[in-house]
Structures are given as C-alpha cells and as structure tokens.
Write a protein that holds these residues in place. Sequence first.
Motif, PDB file in Angstrom:
ATOM      1  N   LYS A 371      -4.864   2.893   3.717  1.00 39.82           N
ATOM      2  CA  LYS A 371      -3.730   1.969   3.689  1.00 39.82           C
ATOM      3  C   LYS A 371      -3.616   1.224   5.001  1.00 39.82           C
ATOM      4  O   LYS A 371      -3.339   0.033   5.047  1.00 39.82           O
ATOM      5  CB  LYS A 371      -2.446   2.753   3.403  1.00 39.82           C
ATOM      6  CG  LYS A 371      -1.228   1.868   3.201  1.00 39.82           C
ATOM      7  CD  LYS A 371      -0.010   2.704   2.828  1.00 39.82           C
ATOM      8  CE  LYS A 371       1.208   1.798   2.636  1.00 39.82           C
ATOM      9  NZ  LYS A 371       2.414   2.602   2.280  1.00 39.82           N
ATOM     10  N   LYS A 372      -3.868   1.937   6.094  1.00 36.16           N
ATOM     11  CA  LYS A 372      -3.806   1.317   7.424  1.00 36.16           C
ATOM     12  C   LYS A 372      -4.897   0.254   7.563  1.00 36.16           C
ATOM     13  O   LYS A 372      -4.690  -0.792   8.178  1.00 36.16           O
ATOM     14  CB  LYS A 372      -4.002   2.397   8.488  1.00 36.16           C
ATOM     15  CG  LYS A 372      -3.654   1.969   9.896  1.00 36.16           C
ATOM     16  CD  LYS A 372      -2.221   2.310  10.219  1.00 36.16           C
ATOM     17  CE  LYS A 372      -1.930   2.058  11.689  1.00 36.16           C
ATOM     18  NZ  LYS A 372      -0.549   2.412  12.031  1.00 36.16           N
ATOM     19  N   SER A 374      -6.104  -1.374   5.073  1.00 32.28           N
ATOM     20  CA  SER A 374      -5.944  -2.328   3.957  1.00 32.28           C
ATOM     21  C   SER A 374      -7.262  -2.487   3.198  1.00 32.28           C
ATOM     22  O   SER A 374      -7.694  -3.586   2.875  1.00 32.28           O
ATOM     23  CB  SER A 374      -5.467  -3.695   4.476  1.00 32.28           C
ATOM     24  OG  SER A 374      -4.222  -3.579   5.099  1.00 32.28           O
ATOM     25  N   SER A 375      -7.904  -1.354   2.956  1.00 32.11           N
ATOM     26  CA  SER A 375      -9.204  -1.378   2.284  1.00 32.11           C
ATOM     27  C   SER A 375      -9.430  -0.044   1.582  1.00 32.11           C
ATOM     28  O   SER A 375      -8.791   0.958   1.900  1.00 32.11           O
ATOM     29  CB  SER A 375     -10.314  -1.630   3.313  1.00 32.11           C
ATOM     30  OG  SER A 375     -11.590  -1.490   2.736  1.00 32.11           O
TER      31      SER A 375
END
Length: 430
Positions: A371-372, A374-375
């Motif tokens: 999540k950090k 974004s992938s």
Amino acid sequence: MKIRLGLLGAADSFEIIQSVIIKYPEIICMPIECLTEEDLIKKVTPLLEEVDMWLCTGPITYKIVQDWKGIEAPVFYITYTGSTLYKTVLQVLYEQKIEVDEISFDSGNVATWEQALHEAGIKTKPRFVESEIISLEGLVQYHFELWESGQTKAAITGHPIHHELLRLGVPTYRTLPSTMAVEAVLTNILRTYEMLHFRATQIAVQIIEIDSFVGLIKDTFSTDDIFRIEIKYMEKLLSYTKKVHGSIKSSGFGRYVIFSTRGLLQDITGNFSRVPDIHEFDQASKEAVTCGIGIGQTVYDAEINAGNALLHAKECGKSTWMICFDDKKIAGPLGKPEQLTYSYTSEQLESVSQQTSLSVITLNKLKSSLKKLSSDEINSNELANYMQISPRSARRILTVLEEKGFAKVVAEEKPHTRGRPRKIYKISHF
C-alpha cells in the motif's frame, strides 16, 4: 461542549444556513466568504487554530477546499438533493419556457437529478449532466459551450460558476441549500465531534526504555549511584510528561511509564506521524530511547497495547517508536519514511497464514508495504526496508509466497554493483 464551526462559501447562502445553526446552541458559527483558493489563503489560514470543524455551503466550495489541502480539521459540505434541486428546475422551466433536456446541470450525478425530477412529477430525463467537478474553469466552459452551440438554453450550477456564466450571457440559475439538508449535515457534524472528542480522551500509555542505562548499570556498583542515575533520567522526562499533562513512574532500571490521553499525544506527534521531541535529552540520549505507545479505553488495556508496541519497536532496533491502537492496529516506526500501519488480525490473511506458515502480522506488514508503494509488485530489498528485517528474511518470505501460489516473479533487476539480479514479485490473492 462548544463546537467552533467555520462556514465557507458564497455569502448569499449564509442566511439560510445560519437560520438553522442558530437552533443548535452547542455550535458557534464563523461565516467566512470564500470563493477562490486565494480567499482561503487570506481568510482561513489565520483561523486554522481557532476552528474545530468546517462546513462548505456546497460541493463546489468543498472541491476548492479539498484542492487547497490547507485544512487538517474535518470538512463537511451541504448536499443538494430532492426539493432543493427540483425547486430550481421548476423555476427554470417556468421562467425560460424550455424543456428539461435543454438545461445543463452539475454538482450531482445523473441519478440524483433524475430522482429530483421524478419527485416533481417530471418524466423527461436530463441530457447534459457533468457529475465530476473537474475544475471551476472546466465547468464554466462545459456550460458555456453547450449554450453557445445551441444544445442548451439555460444552466443550473453553483457559485461562483453561476456569476461567471451570467457575465458570459448564459441564462443561469443556482441551487441554494434547503433547511433539511443543513440539519442533516449538522447532525453528522455533532456525531463526528462527539466521536473525535471521545477518542481524544482515551487513555494513552508510553513505555520508554533507555538503552544506554543498561551500559551505565554494568559500570556502577553502588545502589545509591544507580538510584541517582535513575532520578537523573526521571527529571529529564518530567518536563516532557508535563507537556502531555501526564504522570510518570519508574518501572525498573531504564524503563519509565508515562500516562496521558490520546488527544494530547496525537497533537505532539503530528497525528502519530513523528517522534515527539524530548528537549532535555542530548542527541545520543534520544537515539538510545525506544518507546511503545498504547491506546485503550482503560489504563490496563492501554498498558497491554503499549507493551505490544514496545516489543514491535525493539524488533526494529533502538530509537524506534511504535504505537498500538485500541483496535489492535500497529503503526510505526514513527517519523520514518517506511512507517506502516498494520493489524494483528484479518480473516483473509488468516487463511493465507495457514497455507504459508507466515504469521498474520508478517502478512499484514507485507500488505501495508504494498500500500505504501502503491503497487502489487515488490523486491526483497524494498520489503526488508519497510518491514525492518534483513534482505535474507525478506527473500524467504517472498519465496514461501511464490511456492504457495500467492506471488510470482514478473521481472529481475540488475544491481548497480556486483551481485545476483533482484527478483521482482507480483503479490496476489491478498
């Protein structure tokens, strides 16, 4: 309980809204006419510390506020539905002698406008509805081009688009908030304030361990000397404890427990995004401090959570601060780019855990790392950095997931220096 509410938008909406707010003695209203981002910078910036919550007169003003990103407090807006909308439509139809499909709309989706027309007994469906507030200039252009090309004969919008379209010669009408819509959003504001106030008064416990204390103990033989060292650290922590309006107690050599509330701790950590500054400590002492913060409904719950947070902090190394919330979510390391928020539990990850023998916490950390980034793709070095583990351990986690069908290698990176290529894994089924 008094809520300081900042009211933002066009002044001609204020009278309607304030006539409803006056019925709520717990709300202090501060009307501020703001039509542009420049207005927000000039008029709102000086009041940010004086206002608890903000209310926009409509979705267009709300869009301007959201794009500005200068307000951290909760922001609400009044929605336009039902009678608010069809009353405006009926006015247009009566004054312009036109059909519904000759009007351009915004500030709502097609379904919202169709429902409003249905309530008014109008069967004709709207043809031109811009449901996205793309930009103020974009909406002006949208309505103007439809009118100029002869596809529409009037527009329904909000301020300041209404003013600009009138200047361009477009027959334009604007929606104004209804008392029912205002009452609905005020009820939501009151509930939100109560929830935030409740959360702010939750118990917060910090368990602080000073690693350098252990080294001092080894070289100290006198009990009195040990006691003096402990008092010295206690005195340094006292002024910090006063900042959070808390109390402090010693809990063994080099360990201290500070009791305060969530709201105060949230303020000095920037909503739990950074490590609070203990001014009395020099840099070496600060680097020796490891802390676990626990939030709970009772002191007991908060202490248990603080202990869990401290264990996670120790796994990441000294000078790390971690927090465990009352819903058992862990966040940290505070103040570091790789800060993550992950949970102890997850039904979905429980299933993955059983198939891979990896703990739910490990899987949650991996999920938060993705999540950090974004992938859904990650390599072992990235995972090691975010989870604060060795690259070897990270490779083992990714290999296990690959073997069990939860990850697959999608590419390889050649390192800048010598060494084997790094595999890039695509994580699935999370």
